[in-house]
Motif scaffolding. Sequence first.
Motif, PDB file in Angstrom:
ATOM      1  N   VAL A 110      46.261  32.213  40.196  1.00 14.92           N
ATOM      2  CA  VAL A 110      45.522  31.584  41.277  1.00 14.92           C
ATOM      3  C   VAL A 110      44.104  32.152  41.316  1.00 14.92           C
ATOM      4  CG1 VAL A 110      45.396  31.205  43.760  1.00 14.92           C
ATOM      5  CG2 VAL A 110      47.624  31.243  42.617  1.00 14.92           C
ATOM      6  N   ASN A 111      43.111  31.244  41.293  1.00 12.29           N
ATOM      7  CA  ASN A 111      41.719  31.688  41.407  1.00 12.29           C
ATOM      8  C   ASN A 111      41.412  32.016  42.867  1.00 12.29           C
ATOM      9  OD1 ASN A 111      41.078  31.335  38.687  1.00 12.29           O
ATOM     10  ND2 ASN A 111      40.660  29.147  38.985  1.00 12.29           N
ATOM     11  N   THR A 112      40.823  33.141  43.100  1.00 11.94           N
ATOM     12  CA  THR A 112      40.438  33.532  44.454  1.00 11.94           C
ATOM     13  C   THR A 112      38.927  33.623  44.536  1.00 11.94           C
ATOM     14  OG1 THR A 112      40.611  35.886  43.906  1.00 11.94           O
ATOM     15  CG2 THR A 112      42.580  34.809  44.806  1.00 11.94           C
ATOM     16  N   THR A 132      35.753  35.223  46.647  1.00 12.64           N
ATOM     17  CA  THR A 132      35.344  36.246  47.599  1.00 12.64           C
ATOM     18  C   THR A 132      34.519  35.602  48.708  1.00 12.64           C
ATOM     19  OG1 THR A 132      35.285  37.941  45.885  1.00 12.64           O
ATOM     20  CG2 THR A 132      34.054  38.391  47.906  1.00 12.64           C
ATOM     21  N   HIS A 163      34.512  27.066  55.197  1.00 13.47           N
ATOM     22  CA  HIS A 163      33.793  27.719  54.114  1.00 13.47           C
ATOM     23  C   HIS A 163      32.496  26.981  53.768  1.00 13.47           C
ATOM     24  CE1 HIS A 163      37.577  29.985  52.489  1.00 13.47           C
ATOM     25  NE2 HIS A 163      37.245  30.314  53.726  1.00 13.47           N
TER      26      HIS A 163
END
Length: 480
Positions: A2-4, A6, A22
């Motif tokens: 899973v790409n997270t 910041t 966001h």
Amino acid sequence: MVNTVTIIPFWIDGKACTSAEHLEVRSPHDGAPAGTTCHATPADIERAVASAHAARHETARLPAHVRAGALDHVSHRLAERSDEVAALITAESGKPLMWSRAEVSRAVSTFRWAAGEARRHSGELQRLDTDAGGTGRIALVRRVSRGPVLGITPFNFPLNLVAHKVAPAIAAGSPIVVKPAPATPLTALLLGELLAETDLPAGAWSVLPVPNEAAGMLVDDPRLPVVSFTGSGPVGWSIRDRVPRKHVTLELGGNAAAIICPDWTDLDFAARRIATFATYQGGQSCIAVQRVYAHREVYQELAERVVARVTELGTGDPTDPATAVGPLISEDAARRVQGWVDEAVAAGARVLTGGTRDGATVAPTVLADAGEHCAVNAEEVFAPVLTIAPVDSVDEAFARVNDSRFGLQTGVFTTDVQLAFRAATELDVGGVIVGDVPSYRADQMPYGGVKDSGIGREGLASAIADFTEERVLVLTGVEL
């Protein structure tokens, strides 16, 4: 896997906060991601404003050494992290790295100057026995905080124009809620990291990314009695009209002119300064050179030198330290500028160099024979575009400068002291720069304009005066 992502927090009460809304910030140069933060929600806005209101008395009573110490700390930390901060300015705004580094250096000085002003912020004594009725009386006149400040800042200087709201507010003992530009909020949020390292009380400052359409909630709130706005004229004047009972200061830009008088002999210096400061920041500066009026005796040679210098600049990757001219803040902005240039050409202007666009990047452009009422002369172009025109006298040059709804700063290239003082008297602008372009600004000096260029002044002592009001204490029965 899973790409997270910041999430860069915003700041309320000196505490890092996030929301589910966001906001991804991308470079106008190539669309590369600069970082992701969040929009403050209405509940976040309410918490920040309520906190600033609750902290207004505690913040106003802070000892001078606490205010000055916090400002000195931010100045030192900006200097220590200067490379990182400059890289972030470039990443989110597209500003060439050379100019981002210059902006960080200026912000270091802005906070340092504010610390000095905090230590000097003492008031003055007035003896009242100048008349018989005042015998035995003396007045202490002090400036006290008007209350919490709403600081609304633009995209073109995402650090130093935030500094010009935050630093004088802290020096004055005024809580501040900062709304940075939606296109460039990240640098202001990094500044929040440094403020969080200080001993300022909760509520003394907040940094809230807020969509422009939601900013009315902040503008209207009576708990923020001071509004300090830097940005576009229509927005600024609408704020003043919207809250006429608040203390509103506006820095709204202009169409800055440079005048080259017949006694000025160093045309190469003038050409270099004009070329540099017509195009620096991509021309996205309120005091970028936009109009040049050269006496006919020097016009032809100056024009040739200006064109040669502008042509040398070119454009490029803003992360390259050698790049002098980067993109505008968006492709929409570049399209508007291209339309204004095309309009001027259709009306008879000649393109001496430039005149083209590639995405968000406008080629550094010099126009001759542009009509005084074309948008490239009459409006704020906010791009690396300048016009150059001959005049037959200094009187004509002064008249052309004044024939504008703007009045921020003017540069006058002359060695004649009498003419310099005359310019300061006759030019209807906030500042006259003699021997240089109108783009010079020292961060400690009063800075601002007249007419549609705004009301009020930035510069640390001047902004502190705007954020405060006089209060008089009269002592009776004093032997003087």
